[in-house]
Design a protein around this motif. Structure first.
Motif, PDB file in Angstrom:
ATOM      1  N   LYS A   1      49.197  34.877  33.135  1.00  0.00           N
ATOM      2  CA  LYS A   1      47.829  35.840  33.905  1.00  0.00           C
ATOM      3  C   LYS A   1      47.077  35.936  32.992  1.00  0.00           C
ATOM      4  CE  LYS A   1      46.238  37.254  37.848  1.00  0.00           C
ATOM      5  NZ  LYS A   1      45.917  36.501  38.831  1.00  0.00           N
ATOM      6  N   GLN A   2      45.862  35.173  33.165  1.00  0.00           N
ATOM      7  CA  GLN A   2      44.751  35.607  32.123  1.00  0.00           C
ATOM      8  C   GLN A   2      43.792  36.521  32.751  1.00  0.00           C
ATOM      9  OE1 GLN A   2      42.719  32.034  31.027  1.00  0.00           O
ATOM     10  NE2 GLN A   2      44.734  30.961  30.091  1.00  0.00           N
ATOM     11  N   PRO A   3      43.073  37.229  31.945  1.00  0.00           N
ATOM     12  CA  PRO A   3      42.268  38.241  32.326  1.00  0.00           C
ATOM     13  C   PRO A   3      40.905  37.402  32.902  1.00  0.00           C
ATOM     14  CG  PRO A   3      42.100  38.129  29.986  1.00  0.00           C
ATOM     15  CD  PRO A   3      43.386  37.436  30.444  1.00  0.00           C
ATOM     16  N   GLU A   4      40.403  37.958  33.973  1.00  0.00           N
ATOM     17  CA  GLU A   4      39.317  37.068  34.955  1.00  0.00           C
ATOM     18  C   GLU A   4      37.890  37.980  34.777  1.00  0.00           C
ATOM     19  OE1 GLU A   4      40.707  37.097  38.850  1.00  0.00           O
ATOM     20  OE2 GLU A   4      42.293  35.514  38.437  1.00  0.00           O
ATOM     21  N   TYR A   5      36.853  36.856  34.815  1.00  0.00           N
ATOM     22  CA  TYR A   5      35.550  37.323  34.760  1.00  0.00           C
ATOM     23  C   TYR A   5      35.324  38.350  35.918  1.00  0.00           C
ATOM     24  CZ  TYR A   5      30.654  37.093  35.446  1.00  0.00           C
ATOM     25  OH  TYR A   5      29.134  37.575  35.590  1.00  0.00           O
ATOM     26  N   ALA A   6      34.694  39.606  35.406  1.00  0.00           N
ATOM     27  CA  ALA A   6      34.136  40.713  36.220  1.00  0.00           C
ATOM     28  C   ALA A   6      32.757  41.012  36.356  1.00  0.00           C
ATOM     29  CB  ALA A   6      35.213  41.817  36.158  1.00  0.00           C
ATOM     30  N   VAL A   7      32.200  41.560  37.298  1.00  0.00           N
ATOM     31  CA  VAL A   7      30.866  41.956  37.287  1.00  0.00           C
ATOM     32  C   VAL A   7      31.364  43.287  38.370  1.00  0.00           C
ATOM     33  CG1 VAL A   7      28.785  41.824  38.284  1.00  0.00           C
ATOM     34  CG2 VAL A   7      29.703  39.716  37.728  1.00  0.00           C
ATOM     35  N   VAL A   8      31.005  44.418  37.554  1.00  0.00           N
ATOM     36  CA  VAL A   8      31.141  45.805  37.813  1.00  0.00           C
ATOM     37  C   VAL A   8      29.710  46.534  37.998  1.00  0.00           C
ATOM     38  CG1 VAL A   8      33.297  45.589  37.474  1.00  0.00           C
ATOM     39  CG2 VAL A   8      31.871  46.697  35.870  1.00  0.00           C
TER      40      VAL A   8
ATOM     41  N   SER B   1      31.620  52.569  37.701  1.00  0.00           N
ATOM     42  CA  SER B   1      32.829  52.234  38.145  1.00  0.00           C
ATOM     43  C   SER B   1      33.789  51.835  37.208  1.00  0.00           C
ATOM     44  CB  SER B   1      32.472  51.041  39.142  1.00  0.00           C
ATOM     45  OG  SER B   1      32.242  49.812  38.320  1.00  0.00           O
ATOM     46  N   THR B   2      35.187  51.520  37.874  1.00  0.00           N
ATOM     47  CA  THR B   2      36.322  51.179  36.752  1.00  0.00           C
ATOM     48  C   THR B   2      36.710  49.837  37.138  1.00  0.00           C
ATOM     49  OG1 THR B   2      36.942  53.469  37.114  1.00  0.00           O
ATOM     50  CG2 THR B   2      38.807  51.598  36.508  1.00  0.00           C
ATOM     51  N   VAL B   3      37.078  49.219  35.948  1.00  0.00           N
ATOM     52  CA  VAL B   3      37.401  47.519  35.943  1.00  0.00           C
ATOM     53  C   VAL B   3      38.751  47.513  35.156  1.00  0.00           C
ATOM     54  CG1 VAL B   3      36.181  47.147  33.630  1.00  0.00           C
ATOM     55  CG2 VAL B   3      36.625  45.360  35.453  1.00  0.00           C
ATOM     56  N   SER B   4      39.574  46.740  35.741  1.00  0.00           N
ATOM     57  CA  SER B   4      40.801  46.348  35.271  1.00  0.00           C
ATOM     58  C   SER B   4      41.099  44.839  34.839  1.00  0.00           C
ATOM     59  CB  SER B   4      42.058  46.760  35.963  1.00  0.00           C
ATOM     60  OG  SER B   4      43.237  46.449  35.602  1.00  0.00           O
ATOM     61  N   PHE B   5      41.617  44.575  33.512  1.00  0.00           N
ATOM     62  CA  PHE B   5      41.691  43.196  33.151  1.00  0.00           C
ATOM     63  C   PHE B   5      43.297  43.088  33.067  1.00  0.00           C
ATOM     64  CE2 PHE B   5      37.383  43.823  31.498  1.00  0.00           C
ATOM     65  CZ  PHE B   5      36.845  42.634  32.139  1.00  0.00           C
ATOM     66  N   GLU B   6      43.833  41.981  33.594  1.00  0.00           N
ATOM     67  CA  GLU B   6      45.287  41.682  33.319  1.00  0.00           C
ATOM     68  C   GLU B   6      45.624  40.691  32.224  1.00  0.00           C
ATOM     69  OE1 GLU B   6      49.203  40.611  36.420  1.00  0.00           O
ATOM     70  OE2 GLU B   6      46.999  40.703  37.288  1.00  0.00           O
TER      71      GLU B   6
ATOM     72  N   ALA C   1      43.074  34.868  25.389  1.00  0.00           N
ATOM     73  CA  ALA C   1      42.598  34.653  26.631  1.00  0.00           C
ATOM     74  C   ALA C   1      41.343  35.653  26.917  1.00  0.00           C
ATOM     75  CB  ALA C   1      43.371  34.568  28.062  1.00  0.00           C
ATOM     76  N   SER C   2      40.329  35.031  27.417  1.00  0.00           N
ATOM     77  CA  SER C   2      39.247  36.136  27.229  1.00  0.00           C
ATOM     78  C   SER C   2      38.497  36.062  28.635  1.00  0.00           C
ATOM     79  CB  SER C   2      38.135  35.601  26.215  1.00  0.00           C
ATOM     80  OG  SER C   2      38.581  35.793  24.885  1.00  0.00           O
ATOM     81  N   ALA C   3      37.767  37.161  28.835  1.00  0.00           N
ATOM     82  CA  ALA C   3      37.131  37.460  30.073  1.00  0.00           C
ATOM     83  C   ALA C   3      35.857  38.030  30.025  1.00  0.00           C
ATOM     84  CB  ALA C   3      37.883  37.903  31.260  1.00  0.00           C
ATOM     85  N   VAL C   4      34.631  37.640  30.503  1.00  0.00           N
ATOM     86  CA  VAL C   4      33.580  38.303  30.322  1.00  0.00           C
ATOM     87  C   VAL C   4      33.252  39.532  31.354  1.00  0.00           C
ATOM     88  CG1 VAL C   4      30.837  38.175  30.254  1.00  0.00           C
ATOM     89  CG2 VAL C   4      32.285  36.440  29.206  1.00  0.00           C
ATOM     90  N   LEU C   5      32.708  40.563  30.737  1.00  0.00           N
ATOM     91  CA  LEU C   5      32.566  41.731  31.810  1.00  0.00           C
ATOM     92  C   LEU C   5      31.013  42.076  31.820  1.00  0.00           C
ATOM     93  CD1 LEU C   5      32.985  44.489  33.368  1.00  0.00           C
ATOM     94  CD2 LEU C   5      33.172  45.558  31.462  1.00  0.00           C
ATOM     95  N   SER C   6      30.366  41.918  32.901  1.00  0.00           N
ATOM     96  CA  SER C   6      28.939  42.162  33.346  1.00  0.00           C
ATOM     97  C   SER C   6      28.727  43.256  34.082  1.00  0.00           C
ATOM     98  CB  SER C   6      28.307  40.758  33.940  1.00  0.00           C
ATOM     99  OG  SER C   6      28.562  39.859  33.060  1.00  0.00           O
TER     100      SER C   6
END
Length: 1193
Positions: free
Chosen positions: A544-551, A555-560, A621-626
């Motif tokens: 289960k890879q972290p997913e790209y997020a736009v927040v 606010s609060t963001v969570s990567f799994e 595994a990587s994910a971008v936070l915008s």
């Protein structure tokens, strides 16, 4: 004769030849065990250019190994250096390292020079490089007087640094008096020579402390130049200053800060030359002045700049190419541009090269009579010259050896003997430097020995290469052979690779590669072997890879990141931000599989990477936070990218192809990735599926393909705003057919009838078929029998029914895919069962134990498993009460069901009704249904406590009695024995009185309580009882009635008419008195006193008004108001009776309090008669309602 070097590795042929590697009789860079005789080898030495700290002792390193241990000697500046004659010089024991003690006495400059170390034993001599020893220098700046600089805003400026020449060269930087670095930008920057360049100056550049510093790292010292003062004057300010001292005819209209095109401050002219050595960093610099500030660009005229080695420094004014090579020679152009023009400067770069190795000489180990060669190949610009030495002596004057022959860069040895052992030096030199390589020839006769530790355990991740070491030595060089397993069979598979150093490589290790491997080394003098062990581990995967997020900001963001790994390995999971550590901030929390960032800020945007490490592998595994603003602001319009175009397929192979494309416009938001999809026109035309993703900086992708698929590809670009439309489809590419590489999934065997077996599976889709003619080979046999497999080939379906099977018998089942090309791999075997039938036997020995009035425990004997004829699912109990069977048809008795899973043989029946008759039976259940019922068993529940009475009412209240009526409990749960009534009075403050307890027979439903208090509230508690105890109570409250005679005597007086009239009269009288007091008060405020004063003839009392000779009237001391009209006395000075009625005499003591400024008033009125009591409390103050009311109290 030139000998060939063995290849790095040798792949075994596909034939049945034993896995043996025959290595040639010469091997390069062989490491001879130290317990064997060998010439010296230098293993550590100081650098060629050795700069020392003059404040510390000088240590010149020279370490060597050999057997016998070598002795050491030194030369200095080409002559023997006798260390015994210099008391400051010592040599470390067992080493050639020199220590020169200059801290106690002596100077470092005394020991400057060129040093060379020689290590010698009976087999030869090795020499070190020429070590040039120089002490570091950090000289002071020469004293100079720096004049202040004054210039106009907009002009260019160069502040020279000119640091002193030190060793090594100093590092230059500019700071102010507070040791703060001066800010630099595209307008202001420091050149490579240390000067500070201003493309144009601004008023804020004015300061008196521009200071150039030189840091000499070797001695950890910093030297400082004298401060430079700079003052920048605006044009208007300059004109005002000069105009005061010049005539009106002088003109200052010229703008010193007018815009102008760029010109170069450095380098000068249109062209220049630059020479650099191979392997160094090439630094090219262009700094321009102009207004507005110019921008610098770089190009290579005859080629492109190397992508991975090119860097821009100093706001693009410096171009750097690392690891420069001859290919980087050419013309480089820097371009300076602003709004008014463009200029160019061409720098011709020539890359020279000090010698560098192509093939350095390597040690040779030969057995007597063998042949060999030493090869020394080097390159450089200009081409280096090769020369040979033997034991440190030029080979031309060295002792002759008939076994050797020199041929340029190669020495060839033939039929060597023990006396041929020596150390040879190869020297390659040109004008830019030299290389010196030592290589020995050691003639030995030794049986094989294996140097790798015995029983070494290797652990490797599945599907990765496995390398099993077998380091060996022997002379002649042994042959190596590998075996697997205890049986000692030689490895013959073509999947193994054997390296020349004896290492066995398994390119793709599988689970079946686990085992014990034996390495055997043989030569004519003997044999040696060694065992090693290999274990294959499951790879670590991020499932289960972290997913790209736009927040939004705040606010609060969570990567799994969920990790799966081999159970014998312990993983560690870390999180990175932009490939660095997470900020040390309490807003970042890691909880099991999640990274949570609270109160997100703009700085939190970036790439977050989850890294899972074990001792054998790691995955990430990587994910971008915008981070976006809570409300978008009107800014430049951003959009998703335009679709890519120009798709092209190249390198078309059976199972792979390369796809390339051209990106579309990113619409002001960088492309983060490309998504590649494919269409299978043969099997799923019109349906596009995900193929892979690549980073946004990549425009090609190597795609893995499946057999027998007619591929088309399309590409989509994605940025922070979303995904583009798909590109046009690429050309189609049909891959060749192949046998299936997988078998159907979800194979099951379940019977639908007692005499069949239904075998089902999930069929392969067209994409997985790998070729035409997809079919399935279905095989089955009884698990516990000796029957052979029965097989049948069926079409592309998902079910096959085997008929005529025994009831509920275990079967082994397998389903294998095949097509026109061949079969899939051997399938896995699964177990199923033929169909079930209803159970045949009822549970026996059923007995019931009553626990209490609502709970019973049931026990039974299990049925034989064979009689179940299916999967035992449990036992089902049917139970019912028949106490009301007379009221309803027995066929409609409501039965309750309780099921016990599995093979339990007892259970509890909760929720029973007390004082009831129950019947139950038990049945066994399987997947088909229920078996026969056991004989009925009857049991009885004992009495329980009753429920509360159904109702309680109080009727017919009197002065001293209350009557209670009730309905019996709806659930008596036994035989009622009596009722209990408890009651107590409640007073007006809700306090409870004494409690009275009363027992009432069970057959009563009405009861009268007498001798109660009148007009009293009572609270009642009422419950029923059986032999099991008291039930729940019901409560009620009631009030006795009031005596009418007493009630009439206690009528509220406030309701009587005479009382109301009396109160009204009193109120009217009070009002009249208030009015009278108010009128009298207003009259009595002023009094004529002329006659009284005449009698005393006090000279101090004079008429207050001279116009009429009369006294003024006195007013209240507190009022000080003017006299009202009509209050003056008559002219004949007489006082009328109606006016004297309210004289000062009437106020008695009140006058004393009001007229205490003149003692005559006290004597005149103190003896007068007081008013009546009703009026005696009046004062000279204005009457108030409060005072009036007080007079009646």
């Amino acid at each position: 004769m030139q000998l060939k070097i063995m290849p790095k590795k040798k792949r075994l042929s596909a034939g049945r030849v034993p896995l043996i590697l025959f290595l040639c009789q010469m091997i390069s860079a062989l490491d001879v065990p130290l317990d064997l005789v060998q010439p010296p080898t230098i293993i550590q030495q100081s650098p060629k250019d050795y700069i020392i700290d003059p404040r510390e002792n000088i240590v010149i390193q020279c370490e060597a190994k050999g057997k016998p241990p070598p002795s050491f000697s030194w030369t200095r500046n080409g002559t023997h250096f006798d260390i015994d004659k210099d008391p400051l010089v010592t040599m470390k024991t067992g080493s050639g390292t020199l220590v020169i003690n200059i801290m106690s006495e002596g100077k470092a400059e005394t020991y400057e020079g060129v040093y060379q170390c020689t290590a010698r034993n009976e087999r030869g001599a090795a020499i070190s490089n020429n070590i040039v020893v120089r002490p570091s220098r950090s000289p002071l700046w020469t004293k100079e007087k720096l004049e202040p600089i004054t210039l106009r805003s907009g002009q260019s400026l160069v502040l020279p640094c000119r640091p002193p020449i030190g060793l090594p060269p100093a590092i230059i930087f500019w700071m102010d008096n507070s040791f703060q670095r001066l800010p630099q930008s595209e307008r202001v920057s420091q050149g490579l020579n240390g000067d500070l360049y201003f493309s144009n100056v601004l008023p804020e550049d004015s300061r008196e402390d521009y200071i150039c510093y030189a840091r000499f790292n070797h001695t950890q010292t910093i030297q400082q130049k004298q401060p430079i003062s700079v003052k920048v004057i605006l044009v208007d300010e300059l004109n005002d200053t000069i105009a005061a001292n010049l005539s009106d005819t002088e003109v200052y209209g010229a703008k010193s800060n007018r815009e102008r095109p760029p010109t170069f401050l450095t380098p000068e002219g249109n062209a220049s030359n630059k020479e650099e050595l191979r392997g160094n960093v090439l630094s090219l610099e262009c700094i321009a002045e102009g207004l507005p500030t110019p921008i610098i660009y770089w190009i290579k005229e005859d080629g492109t700049l190397p992508i991975n080695r090119t860097f821009y420094r100093n706001f693009q004014k410096t171009l750097q190419i690392i690891q420069v090579s001859e290919a980087d020679s050419g013309k480089y152009q820097c371009i300076a541009k602003n709004a008014l023009g463009v200029i160019h400067h061409t720098i011709s770069v020539t890359v020279k090269a000090a010698p560098y190795w192509i093939m350095a000489p390597q040690n040779l180990v030969l057995s007597p009579g063998e042949d060999g060669a030493l090869i020394c190949r080097a390159n450089g610009n200009p081409k280096p010259r090769i020369s040979w030495l033997s034991n440190g002596v030029p080979i031309e004057i060295a002792p002759d050896d008939p076994s050797r022959k020199i041929s340029g860069d190669t020495i060839i040895f033939s039929s060597v003997q023990e006396r041929s052992s020596a150390v040879y030096q190869c020297n390659a030199s040109n004008e830019y430097g030299y290389l010196l390589g030592n290589a020995f020839v050691n003639v030995l006769a030794e049986p094989p020995r294996i140097l790798t530790s015995a029983n070494t355990l290797y652990q490797v991740i599945a599907n990765r290469p496995a390398l099993l070491d077998c380091a060996f030595f022997g002379s002649p060089l042994p042959t190596i052979e590998w075996f697997k397993g205890t049986k000692g069979s030689a490895l013959r598979e073509d999947t193994y690779v054997l390296h020349e150093n004896g290492t066995l490589e398994i390119p793709v290790a599988q689970k079946d590669s686990t085992g014990t491997y034996t390495c055997v080394a043989r030569n004519k003098l003997g044999m040696a072997k060694n065992e090693v062990h290999l274990e294959i581990k499951d790879p670590t995967r991020i499932i289960k890879q972290p997913e790209y997020a736009v927040v939004q900001r705040g606010s609060t963001v969570s990567f799994e990141c969920k990790v799966k790994h081999d159970h014998t390995l312990i993983p560690t999971v870390i999180w990175l931000k932009d490939n660095g550590e997470l900020p040390s901030d309490g807003r970042f929390t890691i909880d099991k599989d999640h990274l949570v960032v609270a109160d997100v800020s703009d700085n939190d945007g970036g790439t977050y990477t989850c890294v899972a490490n074990t001792t054998l592998d790691n995955v990430s595994a990587s994910a971008v936070l915008s981070v976006v603003a809570p409300t978008p602001t009107p800014a430049p319009i951003y959009d998703v990218p335009n679709p890519p175009f120009d798709l092209e397929l190249t390198d078309q192979l059976d199972k792979s192809v390369q796809l390339s494309w051209t990106p579309g416009d990113d619409n002001n938001s960088p492309i983060t990735k490309f998504i590649i999809e494919y269409e299978d026109a043969m099997h799923e035309a019109g349906l596009w599926r995900h193929q892979t993703e690549v980073p946004g900086t990549q425009t090609t992708a190597q795609l893995k393909l499946s057999p027998y698929v007619n591929y088309s590809f399309r590409v989509m670009a994605e940025n922070s705003l979303g995904r583009s439309l798909p590109s046009e489809a690429s050309e189609q590419y049909l891959t060749k057919a192949a046998e299936p590489d997988k078998n159907p999934m979800t194979v099951e065997g379940l019977g639908s009838e007692p005499d069949n077996l239904v075998i089902t599976w999930q069929p392969l889709n067209g994409f997985e078929s790998n070729g035409p003619g997809l079919q399935y080979k279905v095989s089955w046999r009884q698990k516990d029998g000796d029957d052979e497999w029965t097989s049948v080939v069926v079409a592309n379906v998902s079910k096959y029914i085997v008929s005529g099977t025994p009831t509920f018998v275990p079967y082994l089942i397998k389903v294998q895919a095949l097509n026109d090309v061949g079969f899939a791999p051997e399938p896995a075997v699964v177990m199923g069962h033929s169909g079930e039938d209803l159970p045949m036997v009822a549970p026996g020995n059923v007995h019931v134990t009553v626990v209490n009035s609502t709970l019973a425990e049931v026990h039974w004997d299990p049925v034989p498993l064979k009689s179940v004829r299916g999967h035992l699912q449990g036992y089902r109990i049917y139970y019912w009460t028949d106490q009301n069977s007379s009221k309803r048809n027995r066929r409609h008795i409501e039965k309750k069901i309780l099921t016990f899973q599995g093979s339990k043989t007892h259970g509890m029946l909760p929720g029973l009704e007390p004082f009831s008759h129950y019947t139950l039976n038990i049945r066994v259940i399987n997947g088909k249904g229920e078996g026969p019922a056991s004989p009925d068993r009857v049991f009885h529940t004992p009495e329980g406590v009753p429920s509360a009475p159904s109702s309680l009412k109080i009727v017919n209240p009197t002065l001293d009695s209350l009557t209670l009526e009730w309905d019996p409990p709806s659930h008596p749960n036994g035989i009622l024995t009596e009722y209990t009534l408890k009651y107590q009075p409640i007073n007006s403050t809700h306090e409870l009185g004494p409690l009275v307890d009363l027992k009432i027979p069970a057959n009563k439903t009405r009861w009268t309580l007498k001798n109660l208090n009148f007009s009293t509230r009572y609270k009642f508690y009422f419950y029923a009882q059986t032999s099991a105890g008291s039930g729940s109570q019901i409560t009620e409250e009631a009030v006795t009635t009031v005596d009418e005679a007493m009630a009439s005597r206690q009528v509220d007086i406030a309701t009587q008419g005479w009382f109301i009239g009396l109160m009204c009269a009193v109120a009217l009288l009070i009002l009249i008195l208030l009015i009278v007091c108010f009128i009298r008060r207003n009259k009595g405020g002023k009094y004529p006193v002329k006659e009284k004063e005449d009698a005393h003839a006090d000279p101090e009392i004079q008429p207050m008004k001279e116009d009429d000779g009369t006294f003024g009237e006195y007013s209240d001391a507190e009022d000080h108001k003017p006299l009202k009209k009509g209050s003056r006395t008559p002219s004949d000075r007489t006082v009328k009776k109606e006016d004297s009625d309210d004289s000062l005499v009437d106020y008695g003591e009140g006058v004393n309090g009001q007229f205490n400024e003149d003692g005559s008033f006290i004597g005149q009125y103190s003896g007068k008669k007081e008013k009546e009591p009703a009026e005696g409390n009046e004062s000279s103050e204005a009457p108030s309602p409060v005072n009036a009311m007080n007079s009646f109290v």
